[in-house]
Design an enzyme around this catalytic site. Structure first.
Site, PDB file in Angstrom:
ATOM      1  N   ILE A  34      -7.442  16.630  34.927  1.00 15.45           N
ATOM      2  CA  ILE A  34      -6.594  17.676  35.583  1.00 15.45           C
ATOM      3  C   ILE A  34      -5.676  17.001  36.662  1.00 15.45           C
ATOM      4  O   ILE A  34      -4.916  17.653  37.171  1.00 15.45           O
ATOM      5  CB  ILE A  34      -7.778  18.544  36.556  1.00 15.45           C
ATOM      6  N   ASN A  89     -13.296   2.994  34.115  1.00 14.51           N
ATOM      7  CA  ASN A  89     -13.450   2.622  35.383  1.00 14.51           C
ATOM      8  C   ASN A  89     -15.160   2.440  35.636  1.00 14.51           C
ATOM      9  O   ASN A  89     -15.647   3.397  35.284  1.00 14.51           O
ATOM     10  CB  ASN A  89     -12.899   3.532  36.574  1.00 14.51           C
ATOM     11  N   GLY A  95     -13.226   1.494  40.781  1.00 15.49           N
ATOM     12  CA  GLY A  95     -12.538   2.682  40.916  1.00 15.49           C
ATOM     13  C   GLY A  95     -12.984   3.807  40.350  1.00 15.49           C
ATOM     14  O   GLY A  95     -12.458   5.052  40.252  1.00 15.49           O
ATOM     15  N   GLN A  96     -14.411   3.775  39.939  1.00 15.82           N
ATOM     16  CA  GLN A  96     -15.128   5.085  39.181  1.00 15.82           C
ATOM     17  C   GLN A  96     -15.213   6.006  40.457  1.00 15.82           C
ATOM     18  O   GLN A  96     -15.867   5.897  41.510  1.00 15.82           O
ATOM     19  CB  GLN A  96     -16.443   4.789  38.731  1.00 15.82           C
ATOM     20  N   HIS A 102     -16.741   7.680  31.348  1.00 16.46           N
ATOM     21  CA  HIS A 102     -15.604   8.497  30.802  1.00 16.46           C
ATOM     22  C   HIS A 102     -14.467   7.272  30.643  1.00 16.46           C
ATOM     23  O   HIS A 102     -14.171   6.453  31.271  1.00 16.46           O
ATOM     24  CB  HIS A 102     -15.151   9.440  31.610  1.00 16.46           C
ATOM     25  N   HIS A 104     -10.652   6.995  30.334  1.00 22.66           N
ATOM     26  CA  HIS A 104      -9.128   7.617  30.218  1.00 22.66           C
ATOM     27  C   HIS A 104      -8.330   7.156  29.016  1.00 22.66           C
ATOM     28  O   HIS A 104      -8.445   5.851  28.686  1.00 22.66           O
ATOM     29  CB  HIS A 104      -8.365   7.218  31.565  1.00 22.66           C
TER      30      HIS A 104
END
Length: 115
Positions: A34, A89, A95-96, A102, A104
Site C-alpha cells: 500500500i 526486513n 527495519g521490520q 514478508h 518485499h
C-alpha cells in the site's frame, strides 16, 4: 495453520482486510504494497503466521523456498523485465514494521533510490 488474531497480515489472509491480490495458493499470498517504493512493489507472505525470519525453522524451508521461486515469476507477469530487488526486513534493527514474515519484491527503475 497458525494465525494471530491481532496480526495485520493474518487479517489480510483471512479476508478481514482487503488487499490487491497478485497471487494466492494454499501456502502463500502475494499482494501489492500500500506504500510502494517502486513502480511494482508486492509483498509475499506465508499464510501461516511466522513473526519474522529470525523465528524460521527447518519446518518453514519449503514455504520460504516457494516464495523465493515465486518472486521472479510474479515480476515477469507484472511486466518487470530488467531486474528486481527482494528484501526481508527482520526485527526492529532490520527495519521490520509488521511482525509477520514478508518478502518485499520491488521492480522498476532503481526502486531502492526512493527520495
Amino acid at each position: 495453520m497458525s494465525h494471530d488474531p491481532n496480526c495485520l497480515f493474518c487479517k489480510i489472509v483471512a479476508g478481514q482486510i482487503p488487499s490487491r491480490k497478485v497471487y494466492e495458493d494454499e501456502h502463500i499470498l502475494a499482494f501489492h504494497d500500500i506504500h510502494p517504493w517502486a513502480p511494482v512493489h508486492i509483498l509475499l507472505i506465508p499464510k501461516q503466521h511466522l513473526s519474522s525470519l529470525a523465528e524460521a525453522t527447518d519446518a518453514h524451508a519449503e514455504v520460504l523456498g516457494r516464495m523465493t521461486v515465486l518472486a521472479p515469476k510474479l515480476m515477469r507477469e507484472l511486466g518487470v523485465t530488467n531486474g528486481f530487488r527482494t528484501v526481508i526486513n527482520t526485527g526492529a534493527d532490520g527495519g521490520q514494521e509488521v511482525y509477520h514474515l514478508h518478502m518485499h519484491v520491488m521492480g522498476g527503475p532503481r526502486p531502492w533510490a526512493k527520495g
